[in-house]
Enzyme design. Structure first.
Site, PDB file in Angstrom:
ATOM      1  N   GLY A   1       0.899  -1.114  -0.189  1.00 14.68           N
ATOM      2  CA  GLY A   1       0.144   0.139   0.375  1.00 14.68           C
ATOM      3  C   GLY A   1       1.022   1.041   0.488  1.00 14.68           C
TER       4      GLY A   1
ATOM      5  CG  ASN B   1       1.427   3.480  -5.822  1.00 11.76           C
ATOM      6  OD1 ASN B   1       1.522   5.020  -5.965  1.00 11.76           O
ATOM      7  ND2 ASN B   1       2.144   1.961  -5.540  1.00 11.76           N
TER       8      ASN B   1
ATOM      9  CB  ILE C   1      -7.656  -9.194 -14.438  1.00  5.43           C
ATOM     10  CG1 ILE C   1      -6.446  -8.635 -14.400  1.00  5.43           C
ATOM     11  CG2 ILE C   1      -8.899  -8.894 -15.505  1.00  5.43           C
ATOM     12  CD1 ILE C   1      -5.837 -10.510 -15.718  1.00  5.43           C
TER      13      ILE C   1
ATOM     14  CG  ASN D   1      -4.205  -0.042 -12.674  1.00  2.00           C
ATOM     15  OD1 ASN D   1      -3.940  -0.836 -11.627  1.00  2.00           O
ATOM     16  ND2 ASN D   1      -3.254  -0.464 -13.460  1.00  2.00           N
TER      17      ASN D   1
ATOM     18  CG  HIS E   1       1.176  -1.137 -15.569  1.00  2.00           C
ATOM     19  ND1 HIS E   1       1.479  -2.564 -14.996  1.00  2.00           N
ATOM     20  CD2 HIS E   1       3.029  -1.335 -16.304  1.00  2.00           C
ATOM     21  CE1 HIS E   1       2.133  -3.173 -15.838  1.00  2.00           C
ATOM     22  NE2 HIS E   1       2.914  -2.567 -16.912  1.00  2.00           N
TER      23      HIS E   1
HETATM   24  C1  GRF Z   1       2.902  -0.227  -7.828  1.00  2.17           C
HETATM   25  O1  GRF Z   1       4.516  -0.526  -7.738  1.00  2.17           O
HETATM   26  C2  GRF Z   1       2.128  -0.843  -7.969  1.00  2.17           C
HETATM   27  O2  GRF Z   1       2.312  -0.199 -10.097  1.00  2.17           O
HETATM   28  C3  GRF Z   1       1.491  -1.754  -9.022  1.00  2.17           C
HETATM   29  O3  GRF Z   1       1.700  -2.724  -7.473  1.00  2.17           O
HETATM   30  C4  GRF Z   1       2.303  -2.110  -6.951  1.00  2.17           C
HETATM   31  C5  GRF Z   1       1.988  -2.072  -5.470  1.00  2.17           C
HETATM   32  O4  GRF Z   1       2.695  -1.308  -4.680  1.00  2.17           O
HETATM   33  N1  GRF Z   1       0.465  -1.443  -9.498  1.00  2.17           N
HETATM   34  P1  GRF Z   1       2.031   0.002  -2.834  1.00  2.17           P
HETATM   35  O5  GRF Z   1       1.140  -1.776  -2.778  1.00  2.17           O
HETATM   36  O6  GRF Z   1       1.026  -0.211  -3.921  1.00  2.17           O
HETATM   37  O7  GRF Z   1       3.074   0.118  -2.555  1.00  2.17           O
END
Ligand code: GRF
Length: 213
Positions: free
Chosen positions: A12, A14, A93, A108, A110
């Site tokens: 988490g 992000n 997905i 999303n 990526h």
């Molecule tokens: C990130 O690299 C994001 O781009 C991808 O999964 C990872 C999640 O990391 N979709 P976090 O759980 O936010 O640390």
């Protein structure tokens, strides 16, 4: 004021960037009203709790079929009156039934420059392993709308990150997060909440930021 659900499967970081941005007034009036995890006990749920954001778990394998899972997910989204779904490290997905109900309202992040290193099977460290194996010199992160094709929806924003000669998948993953993901995701959420993202023929256009009066 838009209600945001953040869907997660992992640590988490992000989500943390979004929570911090909201606290600093940086989500353009959007507020994170729930965090939905694909399984119990993920780190992201603890981050939500620390910010007093309700956590929900919706585990696909807990249901006998896809439709029941979708119904459970819809019930959670309806309960919080969700306007925008942010997938932040969410590993399942979503089916067409979900992406169509929330068309142009799911985004999303990526960790690569789509259309490189994306689609089914490209998640987590695998994305960065693939970038290093290909020998590219630049990678980055992409925020895009979600449709039924994995990583196939309209691109909203991208940020490039240079690859260093001694990078490992782990060091590259970290740099892409620090230099791209944690900046780009709150920025796009703010633009969405301010109504700045237009989509025409599966291409996006960002209109100018509205000034406070
Ligand atoms: C990130 O690299 C994001 O781009 C991808 O999964 C990872 C999640 O990391 N979709 P976090 O759980 O936010 O640390």
């Amino acid at each position: 004021m838009l209600n945001i659900a953040v869907m997660v499967s992992g640590g988490g970081t992000n989500l943390q960037a979004l929570l911090d941005a909201e606290k600093a007034g940086g989500l353009g009036g959007g507020r994170i009203v729930c965090v939905i995890a694909s399984k119990e006990n993920v780190g992201a749920l603890r981050r939500a709790e620390a910010f007093s954001v309700p956590g929900e778990v919706c585990r696909r394998t807990a249901f006998s079929c896809e439709e029941e899972y979708e119904n459970a997910l819809f019930a959670i989204l309806d309960k919080y009156n969700i306007d925008l779904i942010v997938l932040a490290g969410f590993l399942s997905i979503l089916s067409k039934r979900v992406t169509e109900r929330y068309a142009n309202r799911i985004i999303n992040i990526h960790p690569a420059l789509i259309p490189s290193f994306c689609g089914k099977g490209y998640y987590g460290l695998k994305v960065h392993e693939a970038a290093l194996a290909a020998g590219v010199k630049v990678t980055g992160a992409t925020v895009h709308f979600v449709n039924e094709i994995p990583d196939g929806g309209a691109i909203i924003a991208q940020k490039a990150v240079y690859i260093e000669p001694d990078d490992t998948p782990e060091t590259l993953q970290r740099r892409v997060m620090e230099q791209a993901e944690w900046i780009l995701l709150p920025q796009v959420v703010r633009q969405f909440c301010q109504g700045q993202i237009r989509i025409v023929d599966n291409k996006t256009y960002i209109t100018e930021e509205k000034q406070d009066v």
